[in-house]
Write a protein that holds these residues in place. Sequence first.
Motif, PDB file in Angstrom:
ATOM      1  N   TYR B 134       0.917  -0.789  -0.087  1.00 41.33           N
ATOM      2  CA  TYR B 134      -0.098  -0.060  -0.138  1.00 41.33           C
ATOM      3  C   TYR B 134       1.025   0.969   0.053  1.00 41.33           C
ATOM      4  O   TYR B 134       1.804   0.989   0.691  1.00 41.33           O
ATOM      5  N   HIS B 135       0.639   2.382  -1.103  1.00 43.44           N
ATOM      6  CA  HIS B 135       0.971   3.402  -0.762  1.00 43.44           C
ATOM      7  C   HIS B 135       0.031   4.497  -0.246  1.00 43.44           C
ATOM      8  O   HIS B 135      -0.675   4.782  -1.367  1.00 43.44           O
ATOM      9  N   PRO B 136       0.120   5.172   0.935  1.00 46.28           N
ATOM     10  CA  PRO B 136      -0.420   6.200   1.309  1.00 46.28           C
ATOM     11  C   PRO B 136       0.387   7.548   0.785  1.00 46.28           C
ATOM     12  O   PRO B 136       0.975   8.258   0.906  1.00 46.28           O
ATOM     13  N   SER B 137      -0.684   8.142   0.039  1.00 43.37           N
ATOM     14  CA  SER B 137      -0.643   9.908  -0.760  1.00 43.37           C
ATOM     15  C   SER B 137      -0.176  10.527  -0.096  1.00 43.37           C
ATOM     16  O   SER B 137      -0.943  10.379   1.232  1.00 43.37           O
ATOM     17  N   CYS B 138       0.199  10.955  -0.131  1.00 45.37           N
ATOM     18  CA  CYS B 138       1.175  12.586   0.875  1.00 45.37           C
ATOM     19  C   CYS B 138      -0.441  13.301   1.030  1.00 45.37           C
ATOM     20  O   CYS B 138      -0.679  13.463   2.517  1.00 45.37           O
ATOM     21  N   HIS B 139      -0.997  13.391   0.163  1.00 45.18           N
ATOM     22  CA  HIS B 139      -2.187  14.221   0.506  1.00 45.18           C
ATOM     23  C   HIS B 139      -2.615  14.307   1.499  1.00 45.18           C
ATOM     24  O   HIS B 139      -3.520  14.683   2.703  1.00 45.18           O
ATOM     25  N   GLY B 140      -3.218  13.159   1.073  1.00 40.61           N
ATOM     26  CA  GLY B 140      -4.423  12.616   1.904  1.00 40.61           C
ATOM     27  C   GLY B 140      -4.265  11.957   3.157  1.00 40.61           C
ATOM     28  O   GLY B 140      -5.248  12.155   3.891  1.00 40.61           O
ATOM     29  N   SER B 141      -3.063  11.538   3.746  1.00 38.59           N
ATOM     30  CA  SER B 141      -2.209  10.790   5.043  1.00 38.59           C
ATOM     31  C   SER B 141      -2.002  12.415   5.707  1.00 38.59           C
ATOM     32  O   SER B 141      -2.680  12.570   6.727  1.00 38.59           O
ATOM     33  N   ARG B 142      -1.344  13.006   4.873  1.00 33.09           N
ATOM     34  CA  ARG B 142      -1.030  14.226   5.792  1.00 33.09           C
ATOM     35  C   ARG B 142      -1.450  15.234   5.730  1.00 33.09           C
ATOM     36  O   ARG B 142      -1.442  16.325   6.955  1.00 33.09           O
ATOM     37  N   LEU B 143      -2.700  16.223   4.675  1.00 35.97           N
ATOM     38  CA  LEU B 143      -3.029  17.020   4.744  1.00 35.97           C
ATOM     39  C   LEU B 143      -4.751  16.294   5.098  1.00 35.97           C
ATOM     40  O   LEU B 143      -5.212  17.419   6.237  1.00 35.97           O
ATOM     41  N   LEU B 144      -5.166  15.662   5.060  1.00 35.64           N
ATOM     42  CA  LEU B 144      -6.354  14.846   5.181  1.00 35.64           C
ATOM     43  C   LEU B 144      -6.534  14.107   6.659  1.00 35.64           C
ATOM     44  O   LEU B 144      -7.621  14.146   7.517  1.00 35.64           O
ATOM     45  N   GLY B 145      -5.251  13.635   7.021  1.00 36.15           N
ATOM     46  CA  GLY B 145      -5.585  12.697   7.812  1.00 36.15           C
ATOM     47  C   GLY B 145      -5.654  11.568   7.876  1.00 36.15           C
ATOM     48  O   GLY B 145      -6.397  10.613   8.861  1.00 36.15           O
ATOM     49  N   VAL B 146      -5.778  10.546   6.998  1.00 34.79           N
ATOM     50  CA  VAL B 146      -6.135   9.413   6.417  1.00 34.79           C
ATOM     51  C   VAL B 146      -5.053   8.341   6.664  1.00 34.79           C
ATOM     52  O   VAL B 146      -4.643   8.205   5.573  1.00 34.79           O
ATOM     53  N   LYS B 147      -5.027   7.674   7.505  1.00 37.75           N
ATOM     54  CA  LYS B 147      -3.917   7.141   8.061  1.00 37.75           C
ATOM     55  C   LYS B 147      -4.296   5.935   8.170  1.00 37.75           C
ATOM     56  O   LYS B 147      -4.191   4.823   7.662  1.00 37.75           O
ATOM     57  N   ASP B 148      -4.918   5.805   9.145  1.00 38.10           N
ATOM     58  CA  ASP B 148      -5.654   4.398   9.787  1.00 38.10           C
ATOM     59  C   ASP B 148      -6.817   3.263   8.919  1.00 38.10           C
ATOM     60  O   ASP B 148      -6.458   2.576   8.484  1.00 38.10           O
ATOM     61  N   GLU B 149      -7.234   3.925   8.323  1.00 40.22           N
ATOM     62  CA  GLU B 149      -8.548   3.750   7.496  1.00 40.22           C
ATOM     63  C   GLU B 149      -7.960   2.962   6.492  1.00 40.22           C
ATOM     64  O   GLU B 149      -8.687   1.698   6.119  1.00 40.22           O
ATOM     65  N   PRO B 150      -7.361   3.230   5.358  1.00 41.68           N
ATOM     66  CA  PRO B 150      -7.370   1.808   4.625  1.00 41.68           C
ATOM     67  C   PRO B 150      -6.568   0.471   5.334  1.00 41.68           C
ATOM     68  O   PRO B 150      -7.031  -0.538   4.433  1.00 41.68           O
ATOM     69  N   LEU B 151      -5.348   0.623   5.888  1.00 42.15           N
ATOM     70  CA  LEU B 151      -4.980   0.031   6.698  1.00 42.15           C
ATOM     71  C   LEU B 151      -6.055  -1.100   7.313  1.00 42.15           C
ATOM     72  O   LEU B 151      -5.854  -2.171   7.410  1.00 42.15           O
ATOM     73  N   THR B 152      -6.809  -0.319   7.989  1.00 44.76           N
ATOM     74  CA  THR B 152      -8.185  -1.331   8.800  1.00 44.76           C
ATOM     75  C   THR B 152      -9.050  -1.829   7.701  1.00 44.76           C
ATOM     76  O   THR B 152      -9.310  -3.525   8.251  1.00 44.76           O
ATOM     77  N   LEU B 153      -9.396  -1.085   6.723  1.00 41.56           N
ATOM     78  CA  LEU B 153     -10.088  -2.080   5.642  1.00 41.56           C
ATOM     79  C   LEU B 153      -9.138  -3.260   5.246  1.00 41.56           C
ATOM     80  O   LEU B 153      -9.573  -4.272   5.072  1.00 41.56           O
ATOM     81  N   LEU B 154      -8.142  -3.475   4.654  1.00 40.07           N
ATOM     82  CA  LEU B 154      -7.084  -4.012   4.848  1.00 40.07           C
ATOM     83  C   LEU B 154      -6.643  -5.207   5.054  1.00 40.07           C
ATOM     84  O   LEU B 154      -7.213  -6.818   4.901  1.00 40.07           O
ATOM     85  N   SER B 155      -6.557  -4.721   6.550  1.00 40.25           N
ATOM     86  CA  SER B 155      -6.558  -6.464   7.876  1.00 40.25           C
ATOM     87  C   SER B 155      -7.217  -6.651   7.468  1.00 40.25           C
ATOM     88  O   SER B 155      -7.219  -8.408   8.189  1.00 40.25           O
ATOM     89  N   HIS B 156      -8.861  -6.612   7.257  1.00 37.93           N
ATOM     90  CA  HIS B 156     -10.157  -7.736   7.479  1.00 37.93           C
ATOM     91  C   HIS B 156     -10.331  -8.233   6.188  1.00 37.93           C
ATOM     92  O   HIS B 156     -11.109  -8.807   6.005  1.00 37.93           O
ATOM     93  N   VAL B 157      -9.096  -7.975   5.147  1.00 37.00           N
ATOM     94  CA  VAL B 157      -9.929  -8.802   4.253  1.00 37.00           C
ATOM     95  C   VAL B 157      -9.388 -10.086   4.547  1.00 37.00           C
ATOM     96  O   VAL B 157      -7.760  -9.935   4.710  1.00 37.00           O
ATOM     97  N   ARG B 158      -9.502 -11.569   4.170  1.00 36.75           N
ATOM     98  CA  ARG B 158      -9.303 -12.325   4.208  1.00 36.75           C
ATOM     99  C   ARG B 158      -8.520 -13.086   2.909  1.00 36.75           C
ATOM    100  O   ARG B 158      -8.324 -12.378   1.446  1.00 36.75           O
ATOM    101  N   ASP B 159      -7.108 -13.820   3.620  1.00 40.83           N
ATOM    102  CA  ASP B 159      -5.796 -14.612   2.580  1.00 40.83           C
ATOM    103  C   ASP B 159      -5.635 -12.899   2.035  1.00 40.83           C
ATOM    104  O   ASP B 159      -4.668 -13.461   1.192  1.00 40.83           O
TER     105      ASP B 159
END
Lengths: 501, 247
Positions: B134-159
């Motif tokens: 996963y590549h965290p894009s700069c504006h989403g993660s730094r300016l908007l503060g979306v850091k954990d959400e995508p990782l949370t979603l990915l961590s629940h995907v089976r297999d």
Amino acid sequence: MSGHNPTSTLAERVRIALNNDFLRNAVRFTTERLRTNKQAAAEQIGNWEEWRERGRQIRLHTIAHLDYYLAQFAENLRRAGGYVHFASTAEEAVAITLQIMAAKQAKSVVKSKSMVSEEVHINQALEEQGIETVETDLGEYIIQLAGETPSHIIIPAIHKNKAQVAELFSEVAGEPLPADTAVLAAFARSKLRGKFLEADIGMTGCNFAIAESGSIVLFSNEGNARMVSTVPRTQITMMGMERILPSWEDLEVMATLLPRSATGQKLTVYMSAINGPRRTADGDGPDELHVIIIDNGRSRQLGDPEFQEVLNCIRCGACLNACPVYRHIGGHAYGWVYSGPIGAVLTPVLNEEKEKWAEVANASTLCGACYEACPVKIPLHDMLVYIRRRNVEEGRTKRTERLGMKTYKVAVSSHRFYQLALKLGRIGQKPLVRDGQIPTRLGPLKGWNNVRTAPALAERSFRESWQALERELQQEMAEMSPQVKARLEELAGKRGDRHEQ
Amino acid sequence: MKISLFATCLSDAFFPRVSEAMARLLARYGIRLTFPEGQTCCGQPAFNSGYWVEAKEAARRLIDAFRDSDYVIAPSGSCISMIHHHYPALFRDDPAELRMARELAEKSYEFSQFLVGVLGVSDVGARFPHRVTYHPSCHGSRLLGVKDEPLTLLSHVRDLDFVPLPFAEDCCGFGGTFAVKMADISAAMVTEKADHVRETEAEVLVGLDMGCLMNIGGRMRHRGQAVRVMHLAELLYEGVRMADERA
């Protein structure tokens, strides 16, 4: 002089840097180490964000009342027996320095690290007068021998590797020296020891000037600043007018933020406070202390809501270490004294030749890593956009770019024009599309396609397929759960309340 | 309740499958999206280059298009951060426009931010048997503060075999017009990013912004690096379908 050639263009300087593998490896290696150390130091202290906010507040307050604190500082220093000079330009700072040199009939100067002295090009001026000038910070000594300028705010020779340093030192030694850090440092130390003892003048920079006591505070790791400020009979300190802190209490916060941000150190190895020239009971120190307070474009930022905060900078270099652009091009590509994101802002802002330095602000992807790294939270990524906007407003951009943006404006001004632009684009791209991609390296796609493959416009845009998709979705739409419904209504409702207030 | 889709110009024109996946996935939660056709672009290409007059033109269209919406959802952290972070600067001299810009910002969400933060979903019930980075894009993660959400979603995907990307937070070198204006630096940056993706030996690179993914993907394709590049919405929707088929 290599490494400082403002007559070349940004693109030329960038190309030179990108083709220098030694430089890129050295810069990558050191910035990685520094930012890893910084991160560890920030984690270790725990409430780093609170420290940052505290630092920011102190700097905001100081700069907002800079006239008051500068006057207080000058008055206290004069009372302690120091001489205070104000220089509004680089030329004035040089002239004042040369006057002091002449009065003292100085023949030699030892210097500790000072970025503002680089900014006014004092070394060049002194050499022209036949005054031997020796940089005593190891990194500065290296680049002085190489005839270059610093490529990093705190690690001036970051772009040099051990072998290159050995080569430079061997020339001075008149014999081959091994590329061994201990041997090279020992050589510099013995060479510089003699210079310290015979110098007429010691020149220092200033990390912080404490208004309440009129003191100069120097941070260093090598102890050379202490030698420079105690051995020679006369000391000249150059400081940017914004180096002020109101009190020693404020220094505590900065002494926590600066070394951690710069190198990840909890404390700098030497922190010297100079409270005026030598008093009768003092064991050492200069008989005469001159402090030159330099404006050189700084006061123009006061009262400017977009740029005043750039004066909050404490020159730690953390933004350079975090910057993905600096990582690839190093410091010299920026063209002036300061590099990295802070340099990309300071260069066009402090210099009056706007045309010449307009481009530097483009050397950033606006990724915000600089802001995140900054211990006093300067919004450098926003300032870079403000500089670009002023370049546009004052006509410093290319005609082709202006034309492109005019076209953009029309295309986005209505969805009909936007759709028309898509249609024309699809017709235009037809002969160029291969397997959903446009591989051509012609025209505006050259820069992109030299190393990438551009995607083609989709055969049907999303908006063109929306109606069909919407119909399809209506048939398979799930029932919204009561919880989701409640949550959506609750959040939207809160917004309404706020608006009515 | 009017929940609207802001496709963003990149997804609309180049990657319609991304907005489609987002709409299909949200439909599973009963979210009936609308697509106000007055929308064009958020204005960021012009804004970042300093052309604020041109950027305002785009921003006004967007504000107008979503005036009646209660929620606005986009498959891009960058475009949403443009609304949140830069619209207030753009309209700072006009109180009426500033108020409207703030209203839009308040109801605008990036896709994963909406899914996790608003809907409270962390497991979409997907299955995706691949090695993913996963590549965290700069504006989403730094300016908007979306850091954990995508990782949370990915961590629940089976297999799903998740491999962290080395130097993930380093910018990929896209930067909008930067990639064209400073093409050489951008090339060096994206090459290093593609090298890091190679180190992970991932089959799939996932992200939240098509600008960055188009940049990294374009570099990898150009040098024959066979990695599938997907927006998170695409991965999740494909994963949900895969899980459905198995059930």
